[in-house]
Design a protein around this motif. Structure first.
Motif, PDB file in Angstrom:
ATOM      1  N   MET A 267       0.758  -1.227   0.021  1.00 33.48           N
ATOM      2  CA  MET A 267       0.046   0.016   0.030  1.00 33.48           C
ATOM      3  C   MET A 267       0.904   1.307  -0.149  1.00 33.48           C
ATOM      4  SD  MET A 267      -3.142  -1.033   2.485  1.00 33.48           S
ATOM      5  CE  MET A 267      -2.473  -1.910   3.574  1.00 33.48           C
ATOM      6  N   ALA A 268       1.871   1.157   0.730  1.00 32.81           N
ATOM      7  CA  ALA A 268       2.918   2.308   1.052  1.00 32.81           C
ATOM      8  C   ALA A 268       3.413   2.641  -0.468  1.00 32.81           C
ATOM      9  CB  ALA A 268       4.128   2.088   1.935  1.00 32.81           C
ATOM     10  N   GLU A 269       3.894   1.504  -1.189  1.00 32.94           N
ATOM     11  CA  GLU A 269       4.357   1.587  -2.489  1.00 32.94           C
ATOM     12  C   GLU A 269       3.562   2.216  -3.559  1.00 32.94           C
ATOM     13  OE1 GLU A 269       7.440   1.147  -5.403  1.00 32.94           O
ATOM     14  OE2 GLU A 269       7.717   1.069  -3.193  1.00 32.94           O
ATOM     15  N   ALA A 270       2.165   1.975  -3.211  1.00 30.96           N
ATOM     16  CA  ALA A 270       1.273   2.351  -4.277  1.00 30.96           C
ATOM     17  C   ALA A 270       0.873   3.837  -3.846  1.00 30.96           C
ATOM     18  CB  ALA A 270       0.064   1.417  -4.178  1.00 30.96           C
ATOM     19  N   GLY A 271       1.485   4.437  -2.681  1.00 30.57           N
ATOM     20  CA  GLY A 271       1.320   5.782  -2.589  1.00 30.57           C
ATOM     21  C   GLY A 271       0.332   6.079  -1.444  1.00 30.57           C
ATOM     22  N   ILE A 272       0.142   5.261  -0.553  1.00 29.77           N
ATOM     23  CA  ILE A 272      -0.841   5.338   0.425  1.00 29.77           C
ATOM     24  C   ILE A 272       0.270   5.962   1.627  1.00 29.77           C
ATOM     25  CG2 ILE A 272      -2.396   4.471   2.230  1.00 29.77           C
ATOM     26  CD1 ILE A 272      -3.205   4.139  -0.721  1.00 29.77           C
TER      27      ILE A 272
END
Length: 313
Positions: A267-272
């Protein structure tokens, strides 16, 4: 900024959960009434007043945690204007929290979610005779090291990674003797901490196969819609929206590893960069801060938390 709503799993339950919300907001009370009606049980009274021994039973704790989370979400929608489809990029939940996440995103109705979690809790409890299974937490090693310890300890029995929670916290599950061997092996290898857990069954391992089949049958009879935002699934650590894929992931989740560390990282990698833990406790918020140090994480479960939540709309 992109937000995710995340939903807690078993272990976060506590007597008094949801009571202040129910007393302050009719939207919360309505959720608790709906769950009570669906189960034919005054679960909300058990949540508000205990006793803790009954609330901790898997068949009660799972729908109770879901009810507390969805009551909180309904209040945020009414009081703060939160709209998942508009304001949130994705949802995720830890173990049973995955069902809560799906109900929040519109895949299941609240009543169906309550009934599914009752079936899930009873099936998981019944899958292994009392005293035959166990779980242990290893603090310090990464998932690969924990997996190697589990494989060495199995010796023809079951010992598997149940939860890769991140922040150096890995939970093993399996037959009692094998898990005890894993604890001894871990301690001998200098693992910071290796302790048996006080749980009622060995969750998220292959011993749960009968419960997985029970959930396959239960899910086949329940209406499912595509979620309004993607679900980051426990067993895939990636986003899914197709109802058939979701159903398969929920069945696999019963015996599979909860890949929470990888899910948060994805999720963090996806920009969250903002995570809101909706419901009881702060366990997931703490893990998120350690897995994705650049992100913010907050827990929302009380009227005070609601008041501090951003306003949308």
């Amino acid at each position: 900024m992109a937000r995710a709503c995340i939903f807690p799993g078993q272990g976060s339950q506590a007597v008094g959960m949801g009571r202040a919300l129910a007393e302050s907001f009719p939207q919360a009370r309505a959720v608790f009434d709906e769950v009570d009606d669906a189960l034919g049980q005054n679960l909300s009274q058990l949540m508000f007043e205990g006793p803790v021994e009954a609330l901790t039973l898997t068949a009660n704790a799972q729908p109770a945690l879901m009810a507390a989370s969805l009551a909180t979400l309904r209040v945020l929608q009414a009081e703060r204007g939160l709209d998942l489809a508009r304001d949130v990029a994705c949802v995720a939940g830890h173990s049973l929290g995955e069902y809560t996440a799906l109900a929040a995103a519109g895949t299941f109705s609240i009543a169906d979610t309550a009934r599914l979690l009752r079936i899930r809790g009873e099936a998981m409890q019944a899958a292994v005779a009392p005293g035959q299974g166990a779980m242990a937490a290893l603090i310090g090693p990464d998932a690969e090291t924990a997996r190697a310890i589990a494989a060495e300890a199995a010796q023809g029995e079951v010992c598997e990674v149940a939860n890769d929670n991140g922040a150096g916290q890995v939970v093993l599950s399996g037959t009692k003797a094998a898990v005890e061997r894993a604890v001894a092996i871990a301690q001998g290898r200098g693992v910071k901490r290796a302790v048996m857990l006080n749980v009622s069954a060995p969750f998220h391992c292959s011993l749960m196969a009968p419960a997985a089949e029970a959930m396959r049958a239960a899910l086949a009879g329940v209406a499912m819609q595509a979620p309004v935002v993607p679900l980051y699934a426990n067993v895939l650590a990636g986003p899914i929206t197709d109802p058939a894929t979701i159903r398969d992931a929920l069945v696999a989740q019963v015996t599979g590893t909860v890949r929470w560390r990888e899910s948060v990282a994805a999720m963090a990698e996806a920009g969250i960069d903002q995570f809101h833990e909706i419901g009881t406790g702060k366990v997931l918020s703490g893990l998120v801060k350690r897995i994705a140090p650049g992100a913010t994480a907050s827990a929302v479960g009380s009227p005070e938390d609601v008041a501090a939540f951003p306003t949308f709309g």
